[in-house]
Write a protein that holds these residues in place. Structure first.
Motif, PDB file in Angstrom:
ATOM      1  N   HIS A   1       9.465   3.722   4.000  1.00 55.66           N
ATOM      2  CA  HIS A   1       9.481   4.938   3.180  1.00 55.66           C
ATOM      3  C   HIS A   1      10.902   5.440   2.966  1.00 55.66           C
ATOM      4  O   HIS A   1      11.841   5.021   3.652  1.00 55.66           O
ATOM      5  CB  HIS A   1       8.694   6.054   3.876  1.00 55.66           C
ATOM      6  CG  HIS A   1       7.214   5.841   3.878  1.00 55.66           C
ATOM      7  ND1 HIS A   1       6.336   6.569   3.116  1.00 55.66           N
ATOM      8  CD2 HIS A   1       6.456   4.940   4.561  1.00 55.66           C
ATOM      9  CE1 HIS A   1       5.105   6.143   3.323  1.00 55.66           C
ATOM     10  NE2 HIS A   1       5.138   5.153   4.205  1.00 55.66           N
ATOM     11  N   LEU A   2      11.006   6.412   2.041  1.00 54.20           N
ATOM     12  CA  LEU A   2      12.226   7.197   1.905  1.00 54.20           C
ATOM     13  C   LEU A   2      11.834   8.655   2.089  1.00 54.20           C
ATOM     14  O   LEU A   2      10.729   9.067   1.707  1.00 54.20           O
ATOM     15  CB  LEU A   2      12.874   7.013   0.527  1.00 54.20           C
ATOM     16  CG  LEU A   2      13.788   5.789   0.390  1.00 54.20           C
ATOM     17  CD1 LEU A   2      12.972   4.514   0.312  1.00 54.20           C
ATOM     18  CD2 LEU A   2      14.680   5.925  -0.833  1.00 54.20           C
TER      19      LEU A   2
ATOM     20  N   HIS B   1       3.323   4.277  -0.399  1.00 56.17           N
ATOM     21  CA  HIS B   1       2.920   4.835  -1.703  1.00 56.17           C
ATOM     22  C   HIS B   1       2.507   3.745  -2.699  1.00 56.17           C
ATOM     23  O   HIS B   1       2.160   2.660  -2.292  1.00 56.17           O
ATOM     24  CB  HIS B   1       4.019   5.744  -2.253  1.00 56.17           C
ATOM     25  CG  HIS B   1       4.419   6.778  -1.242  1.00 56.17           C
ATOM     26  ND1 HIS B   1       3.693   7.918  -1.022  1.00 56.17           N
ATOM     27  CD2 HIS B   1       5.448   6.791  -0.347  1.00 56.17           C
ATOM     28  CE1 HIS B   1       4.279   8.617  -0.042  1.00 56.17           C
ATOM     29  NE2 HIS B   1       5.329   7.953   0.386  1.00 56.17           N
TER      30      HIS B   1
ATOM     31  N   GLU C   1      10.184   6.795  -4.930  1.00 59.10           N
ATOM     32  CA  GLU C   1      10.114   6.241  -3.578  1.00 59.10           C
ATOM     33  C   GLU C   1       9.273   4.957  -3.539  1.00 59.10           C
ATOM     34  O   GLU C   1       9.652   3.988  -2.880  1.00 59.10           O
ATOM     35  CB  GLU C   1       9.511   7.283  -2.620  1.00 59.10           C
ATOM     36  CG  GLU C   1       9.370   6.771  -1.195  1.00 59.10           C
ATOM     37  CD  GLU C   1       8.607   7.744  -0.294  1.00 59.10           C
ATOM     38  OE1 GLU C   1       8.213   8.820  -0.776  1.00 59.10           O
ATOM     39  OE2 GLU C   1       8.420   7.402   0.892  1.00 59.10           O
TER      40      GLU C   1
HETATM   41 ZN   LIG Z   1       6.808   8.227   1.844  1.00 61.22          ZN
END
Ligand SMILES: [Zn+2]
Length: 192
Positions: A93-94, A12, A39
């Motif tokens: 990522h989360l 992101h 995130e």
């Molecule tokens: Zn993500």
């Protein structure tokens, strides 16, 4: 011999718009009390720590850190095409879910040639995140993982789960993840 390249990709952040502009994609959002956590910010911190650990402990590896900024926004396709010769590509990522109860970590890959990297990385998460819920290794078509060389995506935990989020915000958690992931990547590319 050319240098072994590894790419650590922070999920992101700033991305280009079709009209030529730039927009900030926060990724998923979680809350602890009134405090909002994005995130993109947490992924950038983790990616930064992993890259730092790789550069410090494994200088034989050429580590590239991909963090999208306003000046250098990144689309998923740009991430996918970045340094195609890199021996390993790790996207950080989360996770997020409607249910605030969903929690745990998982590792994703897309193509069969990435199974080995996915297993190596998942082992690193098992060591670094011991005691948290292990949701396993999973496969699906992910844009950033459609690369010619091994690539995988880490979901470190759920930003929508207070316990996961608090745990991932701990400096010690990030240090452990950085150390274990760096070690796993170095071993995977044969320079550990
Ligand atoms: Zn993500």
């Amino acid at each position: 011999m050319s240098k072994t390249i590894v790419v650590i990709d922070a999920g992101h952040g700033f991305k280009p718009t079709p009209s030529g502009g730039v927009v900030f994609d926060p990724g998923a959002v979680g809350y602890l009390g009134q405090a909002q956590h994005r995130e993109a910010d947490i992924a950038a911190q983790y990616a930064n720590s992993i890259a730092y650990m790789l550069r410090t402990l494994y200088p034989a590896i050429e580590t590239h850190l991909l963090i999208a900024t306003r000046e250098q926004p990144l689309s998923l396709q740009q991430r996918r095409r970045y340094e195609p010769s890199a021996a390993a590509f790790v996207s950080v990522h989360l996770n997020a879910a409607e249910s605030r109860n969903a929690h745990g970590y998982e590792t994703w890959y897309s193509r069969e040639h990435s199974v080995g990297l996915a297993h190596a990385l998942h082992g690193a998460l098992q060591r670094a995140l011991a005691g948290r819920l292990d949701r396993g290794i999973k496969q699906k078509g992910l844009t950033v993982c459609q690369r010619e060389k091994p690539s995988a995506l880490l979901e470190l935990g759920f930003i929508t789960n207070a316990s996961d989020l608090e745990y991932l915000l701990l400096r010690e958690t990030r240090a452990r993840v950085a150390r274990e992931v760096a070690k796993a990547v170095a071993e995977f590319v044969g320079l550990g």
